[in-house]
Design a protein around this motif. Structure first.
Motif, short mmCIF file in Angstrom:
data_model
loop_
_atom_site.label_atom_id
_atom_site.label_comp_id
_atom_site.label_asym_id
_atom_site.label_seq_id
_atom_site.Cartn_x
_atom_site.Cartn_y
_atom_site.Cartn_z
N ALA A 1 -7.67 -1.90 -6.01
CA ALA A 1 -6.04 -2.07 -5.78
C ALA A 1 -5.56 -3.34 -6.50
CB ALA A 1 -5.83 -2.09 -4.32
N PRO B 1 -1.27 -5.12 -8.86
CA PRO B 1 -1.53 -3.92 -8.11
C PRO B 1 -0.41 -2.89 -8.42
CG PRO B 1 -1.65 -6.12 -6.98
CD PRO B 1 -1.58 -6.50 -8.06
N GLY B 2 0.96 -3.39 -8.61
CA GLY B 2 1.99 -2.56 -8.69
C GLY B 2 1.89 -1.86 -10.12
N ILE C 1 -1.48 3.11 -8.62
CA ILE C 1 -2.22 3.17 -7.42
C ILE C 1 -1.08 3.11 -6.03
CG2 ILE C 1 -4.38 2.35 -7.99
CD1 ILE C 1 -3.23 0.00 -6.04
N MET D 1 -1.50 2.40 -1.69
CA MET D 1 -2.67 2.24 -0.68
C MET D 1 -1.98 2.63 0.75
SD MET D 1 -4.91 -1.08 -0.81
CE MET D 1 -5.82 -1.65 0.29
N PHE E 1 -2.88 1.22 4.39
CA PHE E 1 -3.64 0.40 5.13
C PHE E 1 -4.04 0.51 6.74
CE2 PHE E 1 -1.12 -1.89 1.80
CZ PHE E 1 -2.11 -2.87 1.36
N LEU F 1 3.81 -1.44 7.46
CA LEU F 1 5.21 -1.15 7.27
C LEU F 1 5.96 -2.42 7.25
CD1 LEU F 1 5.26 2.18 9.39
CD2 LEU F 1 4.87 1.95 6.73
N ASN G 1 11.59 1.72 4.00
CA ASN G 1 10.24 1.68 3.90
C ASN G 1 9.72 2.39 2.88
OD1 ASN G 1 8.17 -0.34 5.40
ND2 ASN G 1 9.57 0.28 6.94
N PHE H 1 11.10 1.63 -0.83
CA PHE H 1 11.06 0.32 -1.22
C PHE H 1 10.51 0.33 -2.58
CE2 PHE H 1 9.06 -3.80 -1.39
CZ PHE H 1 10.07 -4.73 -1.36
N GLY H 2 9.40 0.92 -2.78
CA GLY H 2 8.56 1.17 -3.91
C GLY H 2 9.04 1.53 -5.08
N ILE I 1 11.91 -0.82 -6.18
CA ILE I 1 11.25 -2.13 -6.91
C ILE I 1 11.00 -1.62 -8.19
CG2 ILE I 1 9.34 -3.56 -6.91
CD1 ILE I 1 11.29 -4.72 -5.00
N ARG J 1 4.67 6.51 2.36
CA ARG J 1 5.04 5.59 1.39
C ARG J 1 3.95 5.48 0.21
NH1 ARG J 1 4.87 -0.69 3.52
NH2 ARG J 1 2.73 -0.17 3.54
N LYS K 1 5.31 7.69 -4.27
CA LYS K 1 5.15 6.84 -5.59
C LYS K 1 4.30 7.71 -6.69
CE LYS K 1 3.65 2.49 -5.55
NZ LYS K 1 2.68 1.44 -5.51
#
Lengths: 307, 370
Positions: free
Chosen positions: B51, B73-74, B78, B80, B82, B87, B96, B99-100, B103, B147, B151
């Motif tokens: 990751a 990581p971003g 990938i 992930m 958890f 969250l 939530n 968000f990815g 960004i 989440r 992506k």
């Protein structure tokens, strides 16, 4: 027949036991009530002793000058707002409003600066590894233990050399540079209690360190940040020594100095004016405190420090 | 879609403690790879290195045709999931999820569209306007899954995602995740998965292949069936399967295995397969392959020590020459058993026996692949 008499014996015994239990319960309830009354009486008594000066202050601000020393009670015999009206005018060309404005001008940038800088520094200490981290953090703690007075003179000389005397800069800048070790420490403690999974999730989501701080850490840190702002607000509002050292023009005086001003410049002290202005001066801090009690407690308990 | 390759991956903590010892692993495009092992075997560390949450000390991580060793990581492609969902507590489920993407520079409209799609797949539409604290464990887990899904990453990473759920929910989430994986694969979407767990049931039921790890080493990478039937070493033999495989110490003598005073005939097929005849050997046999025998011939005798009633079957614990062995009998078989006797007779199935070298732990009786 025997059966019936036995059964009735059992009933009687049962009823006796029930009555006994009820009696016992009543005694316990009474005891609990007495103990509660005692507790509240003591709390009320001690609270009154502690609050009396404040209550007296409020009462006295509505008294005439003559009555203040004549009457030890706190309820004015002839209530008057004269103290407020004349106190507000002050003996300077400025009204007390000006001094409140000055206080505001000091407090607002200082509080914002503290919140921003302390968050960044605490985030660094709590979440990153860098060379000399331990040494630097120890020095933060050392500063925390250092009496403020020790650094007054070197700081004064420094700011004099920079030409910052008689401006708000000496009051703003150290705080905007995370100079308040207490807040850094408090936020570090708070951050340590927050698991870093969310931050890792943010990194996986593509955030850089600043975005993680802004979008994920700061919202979670909100209760602590609010209490940092509240503490800074109250302490700055009450700060007397800082403005006294660095500010010399009356038009830049905050309320804490302005109060002293009215004592200095008047030969016969107009106590009711001073007391009236004192009441006004503590009002914002008190109001803020009561509105935000919850956060204060959260901030204090999170940092494990007594305020 | 991308293939994930680990080459000589190492992790050393503080210059002293070596957590991962140069492992090599290939996860094919669209493959569901499970990393499994006891706690402390560095499976999570390995995942975190993939990751990018943990720096690698040496080696190479390749996702698709990119070496991602030093990428943030971003930027690795990938996503992930958890263990404790992670969250963002102050954001609603909708935020939530988005968000990815936000960004990453997606517009509000794009993100909203993607959120709707993912919410539909995971059936979390009614939850979109809730805060994470208003979700149950299973719901939070689905949002966490969403989440990752939104992506459209090259590789999905799961870090023990089901360990915080109760047994029932875990079973249903297991099915949900495997179904989702199949669906993604069918629809030609990215679906390479690395899934870390310590639960062998999860590993066996979910993985296309399983990588068993111990102390920072890979012990075996194989399909669940192969792991079960052809464990490469004593560790895998003991770790996979429940109840644990019986390991009887002794030595190979001609076509027999001798332990204490008893002899177990190995049969021609097994003796023919032996790649070595270790001095200190162990015979491995799963409890399911150790039948309760009625006759005397070829059977081992063992002292019955305890019985565990599981409902449809019964675990019998017995002592064979002082060593504990376990066998599984069906409830009916158990009913028929003469329970007045202390001694039971056990008949190992020759086809399912393994011979291990006790010194190296290696299985010296593996069948040829293919």
């Amino acid at each position: 027949m025997t059966d019936i008499s036995q059964a009735s014996d059992v009933f009687t015994a049962g009823a006796d036991a029930l009555a006994e239990a009820r009696r016992h319960q009543r005694i316990q309830q009474r005891r609990a009530r007495i103990s509660a009354i005692m507790r509240y009486a003591i709390l009320f008594g001690v609270g009154l002793v502690m609050l009396y000066p404040l209550i007296w202050l409020v009462g006295a601000s509505f008294k005439t000058n003559a009555e203040i020393f004549a009457n030890p009670g706190f309820i004015p015999r002839e209530p008057t707002t004269e103290g407020y009206v004349q106190g507000w005018e002050t003996s300077t060309p400025y009204t007390f409003g000006r001094f409140f404005w000055n206080s505001f001008l000091i407090i607002l940038p200082k509080t914002i600066g503290t919140a921003i800088s302390c968050t960044m520094v605490a985030y660094g200490f709590a979440r990153f590894d860098f060379p000399l981290k331990k040494l630097l953090f120890s020095s933060v703690i050392a500063i925390l233990l250092l009496p403020n007075v020790v650094t007054r003179i070197p700081q004064y000389i420094l700011f004099r050399e920079l030409g910052w005397l008689d401006s708000f800069l000496p009051l703003w800048v150290p705080s905007a540079m995370a100079g308040d070790a207490f807040f850094v420490f408090m936020l570090v403690q708070f951050l340590r209690a927050i698991p870093d999974d969310m931050e890792q999730a943010a990194r996986v989501d593509g955030c850089n360190s600043w975005q993680t701080l802004l979008f994920v850490v700061v919202p979670m840190l909100a209760p602590a940040l609010i209490s940092v702002c509240l503490f800074q607000f109250m302490w700055t509002m009450n700060d007397f020594l800082g403005p006294l050292i660095y500010i010399s023009s009356v038009d830049k005086y905050p309320v804490s100095l302005a109060l002293k001003l009215s004592i200095d410049t008047t030969e016969a002290f107009e106590w009711n004016r001073i007391l009236a202005m004192s009441v006004l001066t503590i009002t914002p801090a008190l109001a803020v405190f009561f509105m935000a009690q919850k956060y204060f407690i959260e901030g204090i308990s999170a940092g494990g420090i007594k305020g | 879609m991308a293939r994930l390759q680990l080459r000589n991956l190492e992790k050393v903590y503080g210059g002293a403690f070596k957590a991962v010892h140069g492992i090599n692993l290939d996860v094919e495009e669209g493959e569901f790879m499970v990393l499994v092992g006891p706690s402390g075997c560095a499976k999570s560390t390995t995942l975190r290195m993939i990751a990018g949450l943990e720096e690698i000390t040496a080696g190479e991580i390749r996702i698709g045709d990119r070496i991602v060793n030093t990428l943030e990581p971003g930027k690795r492609g990938i996503a992930m999931v958890f263990q404790n969902y992670a969250l963002y507590p102050h954001m609603k489920v909708r935020t939530n999820l988005a968000f990815g993407l936000r960004i990453g520079g997606a517009s509000k409209a794009e993100a909203a569209k993607a959120v709707e799609e993912v919410a539909k797949i995971l059936e979390i539409e009614p939850l979109l306007d809730r805060l994470p604290k208003q979700l149950s464990g299973g719901q939070a887990q689905r949002v966490a899954l969403g989440r990752a899904l939104i992506k459209k990453p090259d590789v999905f990473l799961f870090d023990e995602p089901l360990s915080n759920l109760d047994a029932k929910l875990r079973a249903s989430m297991r099915v949900r995740i495997t179904d989702l994986h199949k669906r993604l694969k069918r629809e030609g979407m990215a679906s390479t998965v690395v899934y870390v767990t310590h639960d062998q049931t999860e590993a066996m039921t979910m993985g296309d292949r399983i990588c068993v790890m111990k102390d920072g080493h890979i012990m075996q990478v194989a399909t669940p069936k192969e792991l079960y039937e052809q464990p490469a070493n004593l560790f895998v033999a003991g770790f996979i399967g429940s109840p644990e495989m019986n390991v009887i110490e002794g030595h190979v003598d001609g076509s027999d295995f001798r332990t204490g005073g008893q002899v177990i005939p190995l049969g021609e097929a097994l003796t023919g397969r032996l790649t070595a005849r270790p001095e200190r050997a162990a015979l491995g046999i799963r409890p399911q392959h150790l039948a309760l025998a009625t006759g005397i011939n070829g059977a081992l005798s063992a002292q019955l020590r305890g019985v565990e009633f599981m409902g449809h079957e019964v675990y019998l614990h017995a002592l064979l020459d002082g060593r504990e062995v376990t066998t599984v009998a069906s409830a009916a078989e158990f009913e028929r058993m003469d329970r007045s006797l202390d001694t039971i007779r056990l008949l190992p199935e020759a086809a399912n026996m393994h011979i291990f070298d006790r010194d190296s732990g290696r299985n010296v009786s593996l069948r040829a692949q293919g």
